[in-house]
Design an enzyme around this catalytic site. Structure first.
Site, PDB file in Angstrom:
ATOM      1  N   LYS A  33       6.983  -2.387   1.721  1.00 37.26           N
ATOM      2  CA  LYS A  33       5.577  -2.096   2.052  1.00 37.26           C
ATOM      3  C   LYS A  33       5.025  -3.058   3.099  1.00 37.26           C
ATOM      4  O   LYS A  33       4.405  -2.633   4.081  1.00 37.26           O
ATOM      5  CB  LYS A  33       4.752  -2.191   0.767  1.00 37.26           C
ATOM      6  CG  LYS A  33       3.252  -2.219   0.977  1.00 37.26           C
ATOM      7  CD  LYS A  33       2.533  -2.509  -0.315  1.00 37.26           C
ATOM      8  CE  LYS A  33       2.752  -3.914  -0.785  1.00 37.26           C
ATOM      9  NZ  LYS A  33       1.668  -4.833  -0.623  1.00 37.26           N
ATOM     10  N   THR A  34       5.237  -4.353   2.909  1.00 39.33           N
ATOM     11  CA  THR A  34       4.671  -5.341   3.831  1.00 39.33           C
ATOM     12  C   THR A  34       5.274  -5.183   5.224  1.00 39.33           C
ATOM     13  O   THR A  34       4.575  -5.295   6.235  1.00 39.33           O
ATOM     14  CB  THR A  34       4.915  -6.773   3.299  1.00 39.33           C
ATOM     15  OG1 THR A  34       4.405  -6.866   1.968  1.00 39.33           O
ATOM     16  CG2 THR A  34       4.245  -7.797   4.176  1.00 39.33           C
ATOM     17  N   ASP A 220      -4.164  -2.447   2.653  1.00 42.88           N
ATOM     18  CA  ASP A 220      -3.062  -2.788   1.746  1.00 42.88           C
ATOM     19  C   ASP A 220      -3.519  -2.595   0.299  1.00 42.88           C
ATOM     20  O   ASP A 220      -4.706  -2.725  -0.013  1.00 42.88           O
ATOM     21  CB  ASP A 220      -2.659  -4.245   1.980  1.00 42.88           C
ATOM     22  CG  ASP A 220      -1.355  -4.612   1.300  1.00 42.88           C
ATOM     23  OD1 ASP A 220      -0.638  -3.700   0.837  1.00 42.88           O
ATOM     24  OD2 ASP A 220      -1.049  -5.816   1.236  1.00 42.88           O
ATOM     25  N   GLU A 221      -2.580  -2.305  -0.608  1.00 39.01           N
ATOM     26  CA  GLU A 221      -2.848  -2.176  -2.054  1.00 39.01           C
ATOM     27  C   GLU A 221      -4.022  -1.231  -2.342  1.00 39.01           C
ATOM     28  O   GLU A 221      -4.923  -1.544  -3.117  1.00 39.01           O
ATOM     29  CB  GLU A 221      -3.141  -3.566  -2.665  1.00 39.01           C
ATOM     30  CG  GLU A 221      -2.046  -4.593  -2.447  1.00 39.01           C
ATOM     31  CD  GLU A 221      -0.834  -4.396  -3.340  1.00 39.01           C
ATOM     32  OE1 GLU A 221      -0.728  -3.340  -3.977  1.00 39.01           O
ATOM     33  OE2 GLU A 221       0.014  -5.301  -3.380  1.00 39.01           O
ATOM     34  N   GLN A 251       1.549   1.641  -9.610  1.00 37.03           N
ATOM     35  CA  GLN A 251       1.316   0.220  -9.870  1.00 37.03           C
ATOM     36  C   GLN A 251      -0.169  -0.120  -9.939  1.00 37.03           C
ATOM     37  O   GLN A 251      -0.561  -1.270  -9.716  1.00 37.03           O
ATOM     38  CB  GLN A 251       1.996  -0.641  -8.791  1.00 37.03           C
ATOM     39  CG  GLN A 251       3.516  -0.537  -8.798  1.00 37.03           C
ATOM     40  CD  GLN A 251       4.162  -1.563  -7.887  1.00 37.03           C
ATOM     41  OE1 GLN A 251       4.152  -2.754  -8.145  1.00 37.03           O
ATOM     42  NE2 GLN A 251       4.733  -1.094  -6.783  1.00 37.03           N
ATOM     43  N   ARG A 598      10.264  -5.577 -11.543  1.00 38.09           N
ATOM     44  CA  ARG A 598      10.328  -6.974 -11.070  1.00 38.09           C
ATOM     45  C   ARG A 598      11.776  -7.461 -11.063  1.00 38.09           C
ATOM     46  O   ARG A 598      12.088  -8.482 -10.452  1.00 38.09           O
ATOM     47  CB  ARG A 598       9.522  -7.908 -11.981  1.00 38.09           C
ATOM     48  CG  ARG A 598       8.021  -7.682 -12.105  1.00 38.09           C
ATOM     49  CD  ARG A 598       7.329  -7.515 -10.791  1.00 38.09           C
ATOM     50  NE  ARG A 598       7.246  -6.101 -10.422  1.00 38.09           N
ATOM     51  CZ  ARG A 598       6.975  -5.652  -9.208  1.00 38.09           C
ATOM     52  NH1 ARG A 598       6.801  -6.496  -8.222  1.00 38.09           N
ATOM     53  NH2 ARG A 598       6.897  -4.352  -8.963  1.00 38.09           N
TER      54      ARG A 598
END
Length: 727
Positions: A33-34, A220-221, A251, A598
């Protein structure tokens, strides 16, 4: 093809090059994503579609903003200057200083922190003659913050949105609070978004200015945005519609702080013709972990849908392990022993993590890691015995055990508030020094000679309480006494009245502290243990295991992840399901999905058949989330008493409907459990036994109710017989 595009997979490249028009990038966990967000930003600048100050890039944390700035600069080959890049609050503060006069402020307005905000609210309530003891200011602060998160100034709080706080006066107090802020030329953090959104909504000329200024918007997010953040973004994007939102509906786990998963779910409705790009190639985890996470999250109905698949070359890995254990003590031993075994095999401790649903769960793992000598850190919080409420409760216990403990008495004499100010405390210290007596004795004198009114009566009641609790300690034991003391002193009630988001967790920690007492035969033994634990503080650096909540783990990754406590009522949280129904259950499932994803190589889920509530035990059933994991990627193991065959032989208690309260674990009222009773039977020499702290051992000698035991791991110990069970 440019180098920066060559590093992208086809889906990532589509997200980067789909520059014009609305784009929603559904970026699953570990899908880059980043990289997509920063490369898209740099691509807009490198293709000359906009100058740096014509791109608005919004993040949720300052850390994410710094990382994006550095990565964009690396792609450009030079530092990126003049960017509108930052958090929602930072960007809105920057905009508001340009237009502060439109909401009755000057550009030099101050931003109040939460302490100043609470102080101001108390002043407003006092002016309105509202009893702050009956109506807690923190509760009003939470109500006002909720209204601001929903983009509602006082004038637009409808009766349907109103609260019954202070007999229906919350909206009136909100208006008075906002007027007071304006008089002080100040805002709180909620105002930064609220004010600028109101300005954009009611001043078309200002909105048009920003439409001309920002040609592209990157977010973002997006799944974590609340209503007012959503409104701000929609207003800014309604002209050119060149908005790209990156997020993962699977998420979205922050509804408790105002996040609305519906914002991402209705993106296509808000921006007709929007392009949806799904990033499903995960570069973090192995195939079994991804398959388990995908199978679990597929049970949620409120999602846009995507399926993660492994993108790494070594995607084959071991199955997700589900360990069934007899009790919570065995669970802590299992986690510690596996960590020790992994470390001996060359696994770095820093690449191991224990992710719990609630903060109080860390205590048993901390104790076990200390016993094994494995260094650890609590991420996003304090070690169990360092938390303020635990230190307060231990201070009460220290005064109970040692009345001459002046430091402990000074800590709790006005906690909860008893009206004893600095002057009263100074008087006690002067008496203590002059007569060379402990502070508790000086307090008794001060109560008769110096203090007046409510403070005098409150202090006398506290001192009478300690006399009563010491008598109780001898008769009924340390477990019930500490629980009763925290209750009768008003300390637990103080946290029950506190309406901050942290208060429920603090109460859970206090319950866990009472649970911890059952491992010790006396209060003195427990206090000695706490002192040793506090001395065991590790240095900040070094190879250490990470312990944290599932909420705090978002965005992190580890080679090995332990996920304990997957039991009904604990995870999914019964409180969340009671408060939010099916919507709450779906958020709990998203939290489980976050936990699984994770892990890079190894995910170990565990559940216990029994958990201790205070001094007693209650039975638990495995979390429904375990049943939802695909069988072909899961390996079940654990205690014989909890074998997989037994679980499968019972009919399922879960369905796709809600509510799902079948076999709900029995709830035990706080502070009601008695101390462990004396044994009715005797345990002869040679008997193999089990102790909650020391593990398994064999009785070597017996004297009345005391046993000498040779423990397999802890060595020789003398313990009371009621603290062991036949193995």
């Amino acid at each position: 093809m440019s180098d920066y595009l060559a590093r992208l997979n086809p889906e990532q490249r589509e997200a980067v090059e789909s520059v014009d028009g609305p784009v929603l990038v559904l970026a699953g966990a570990g899908t880059g994503k980043t990289r997509v967000l920063t490369t898209r930003f740099a691509h807009i600048l490198l293709t000359k579609r906009a100058f740096p100050n014509q791109v608005l890039a919004v993040t949720f944390t300052n850390k994410a903003a710094r990382e994006m700035r550095e990565r964009v600069g690396a792609i450009l080959g030079q530092p990126a200057e003049g960017l509108w890049l930052g958090t929602f609050h930072a960007l809105c503060a920057r905009m508001l200083r340009r237009h502060a006069d439109l909401v009755g402020l000057t550009s030099s307005f101050n931003i109040l922190d939460s302490d100043d905000q609470l102080r101001l609210l108390k002043q407003v309530m006092e002016a309105a003659k509202i009893d702050a003891k009956r109506f807690v200011p923190q509760a009003l602060m939470a109500i006002i913050q909720r209204w601001k998160d929903r983009g509602l100034p006082p004038a637009r709080v409808t009766p349907a949105e109103d609260s019954d706080f202070a007999n229906g006066r919350a909206r009136e107090l909100y208006a008075a609070y906002q007027d007071r802020l304006k008089t002080l030329n100040a805002t709180d953090f909620g105002d930064l978004l609220l004010h600028i959104t109101e300005i954009l909504r009611t001043h078309p000329e200002v909105l048009a200015q920003y439409h001309r200024m920002f040609r592209y918007i990157l977010v973002d997010e997006y799944q974590d945005t609340n209503v007012v953040q959503y409104m701000w973004l929609r207003l800014l994007a309604q002209s050119h519609k060149n908005i790209c939102c990156v997020g993962d509906d699977d998420q979205s786990i922050y509804s408790w702080r105002g996040a609305e998963v519906e914002n991402i779910l209705r993106f296509e409705h808000d921006f007709p013709g929007a392009r949806i790009v799904r990033l499903e190639r995960n570069y973090r985890s192995t195939e079994p972990i991804l398959a388990a996470a995908a199978g679990l999250i597929a049970h949620n109905e409120g999602r846009l849908g995507k399926t993660l698949r492994a993108g790494r070359n070594d995607a084959a890995g071991e199955k997700v392990t589900v360990v069934a254990l007899w009790d919570s003590a065995e669970e802590a031993r299992m986690v510690g022993d596996r960590m020790e075994s992994l470390r001996k095999g060359g696994h770095a401790l820093a690449e191991m993590a224990v992710l719990v649903r609630a903060g109080f769960q860390t205590r048993s793992f901390e104790e076990r890691l200390i016993t094994l000598g494995l260094p650890y850190r609590i991420v996003g919080g304090l070690r169990f015995y360092e938390r303020a409420e635990i230190r307060d409760a231990i201070a009460y216990a220290r005064v109970l055990h040692t009345p001459a403990d002046d430091l402990a008495f000074e800590r709790i004499v006005n906690l909860p508030r008893r009206g004893i100010g600095e002057q009263g405390l100074r008087a006690m210290h002067e008496i203590a020094r002059a007569r060379e007596i402990p502070l508790t004795a000086a307090a008794a004198i001060a109560a008769d000679t110096v203090l007046k009114g409510k403070a005098r009566e409150a202090l006398k009641e506290l001192l009478r309480g300690f006399e009563r609790w010491r008598d109780m300690l001898g008769r009924e034991g340390h477990i019930k006494t500490l629980a009763t003391m925290l209750d009768e002193s008003g300390y637990t009630d103080m946290w029950k009245q506190d309406k901050s988001p942290e208060a429920p967790g603090r109460l859970e920690n206090l319950k866990e502290l009472v649970r911890a007492l059952a491992d010790y035969e006396t209060l003195a033994g427990f206090l000695d243990h706490v002192s040793l634990v506090m001395e065991n503080e590790e240095n900040a650096a070094g190879d250490r295991v990470s312990l944290m909540t599932l909420h705090g783990a978002k965005g992190l990754e580890f080679d090995t992840v332990f996920l304990p406590g997957w039991e009904e009522g604990l995870f999914p949280s019964q409180r969340t399901m009671d408060e939010s129904g099916a919507k709450g259950l779906e958020e709990e499932r998203r939290l489980a999905y976050v936990g699984l994803t994770r892990a890079r190589r190894r995910a170990i889920i565990s559940h216990a058949a029994n958990r201790r509530i205070y001094a007693n035990w209650q039975s638990s059933i495995p979390s429904r989330f375990i049943e939802e994991l695909p069988d072909d990627v899961v390996e079940h193991t654990g205690s014989q008493a909890m074998r997989r065959e037994k679980l499968l032989s019972a009919p399922s208690v879960f369905t796709n409907s809600f509510p799902l309260y079948a076999q709900r674990p029995k709830q035990v009222e706080a502070w009601e459990q008695p101390a462990r009773a004396a044994r009715a039977d005797s345990i002869p020499v040679g008997t193999r036994v089990f102790h909650q702290k020391f593990g398994y051992g064999t009785v070597t000698a017996s004297e009345d109710d005391k046993l000498d035991i040779s423990f397999e791991k802890a060595g020789d110990k003398r313990v009371l017989d009621r603290f062991v069970e036949r193995a």
